[in-house]
Design an enzyme around this catalytic site. Sequence first.
Site, mmCIF file in Angstrom:
data_model
loop_
_atom_site.group_PDB
_atom_site.id
_atom_site.type_symbol
_atom_site.label_atom_id
_atom_site.label_comp_id
_atom_site.label_asym_id
_atom_site.label_seq_id
_atom_site.Cartn_x
_atom_site.Cartn_y
_atom_site.Cartn_z
ATOM 1 C CG ASP A 131 5.466 -2.733 13.524
ATOM 2 O OD1 ASP A 131 5.105 -3.644 14.304
ATOM 3 O OD2 ASP A 131 4.661 -1.920 13.042
ATOM 4 C CG ASP A 178 -0.189 -0.030 2.535
ATOM 5 O OD1 ASP A 178 1.030 -0.294 2.530
ATOM 6 O OD2 ASP A 178 -0.825 0.191 3.586
#
Length: 445
Positions: free
Chosen positions: A289, A211
């Site tokens: 992350d 994205d």
Amino acid sequence: MFRKKSSLILCGMFVFISWNAILVLLLRGRPAPGPSSVPSQEKGEVGQIPMNDVMGDVLRMADVFEAELDLQKKILIQIKSHKSLWDPSNRNKQKVVAAPAPEPVIPILVIACNRVTVRRCLDKLLQHRPSAELYPIIVSQDCGHAETAEVIRSYGDKVTHLKQPDLSDVAVRPEHKKFQGYYKISRHYHWALNQVFKTLSHSSVVIVEDDLEVAPDFFEYFRSLLPLLKSDPSLWCVSAWNDNGRDGYVDPGKADVLYRTDFFPGLGWMLVGEVWEELEPKWPASFWDDWMRQPEQRRDRACIRPEVSRTLTFGRQGVSLGQFYDKYLRYIKLNAEFVPFTKLDLSYLKEETYRNNLEKEVYSAPVVTYEDVKQGQLKGPGPFRLQYSSKDSFKALAKNLGIMDDLKSGVPRTGYRGVVSFISRGRRIYLAPPPGWTKYDRTWS
């Protein structure tokens, strides 16, 4: 080249010696003049010594000999001129011109799942890619989504399409069932990065999610920073993303300016094989992350990030359910001007140089209050320092100024040694801790 010239010299010497030997043999093989060569007058013949034939032979041989001497003279001159090549005392003095090192290949790894809008990501990558050989695009797809797979296949040999083979659910604790998507993403990253580094044997990679849209100088940006990332042990990643990079919060006239940050930004980032070897054995089952942002992984290393982002996210829907998207991410400014980073001097990003310059600029800047900044009462071009002293004061100032206020393991987004840099009303503001900062407080999370 040395061997070829040495062979030529040896051949010349051989010809020179051989020809002289032949001449000596010819001269020695001629019959010596004597009585038998004079016709006998006792037989009544009118005899005469054939002097014309002898003189002719001598003249012809003299001509040949003279020509050969000229040739041998030229060979001797050439041998003399190349003496330094075969003289052992001079061999080590010859300049060896090394062939230029080949340009490193930097693959682009696109992490895909079930969004057919991956087409927008791939179209921009292919539009701005300067070389298919230097930047192979690898699309790793999870989820088994047929429509997305068809979109990827439509690019043919322009991209390499990998499919994550394990599509099963991940066994999780009951209270983590709602986070199943995060577990699958972490498993996919682990598999895909192993494909790049271990199966395909690349030494670096730029990770892009499906994205993200990239800027025109996206490839130039990463290529320019790869040597620094490989050579500077105080760095462990390069990111194309500025967490506070919304329009109005960055200086578009400083699109060539780069920063060090203690916060792992992600969203278009480069990793080298040596760091993957370190991370791979302990890769987390989920929330990869945030795991990267823990001190145990970061180990006081920094990332490089730009003033103006080189990626833009257009994916509101995902496992994070649009967290931060409507308030922050959709307004990130994507750089539109090509910056020739590979031609710029980036030595200012080296740790000691950068730290000294930053601390000098930040702590020599005048201290201002939140009201001064918010009400536009700053005098002069800046920069200005706005000081915080606690977790609560940081979060309050960040929130009211419109920058991201969350911290991970005590590190603010874009922060370096506690300092967060951004633009407010056209002035550079440093949201900074007091002088003498030494370390992050992990409880500030």
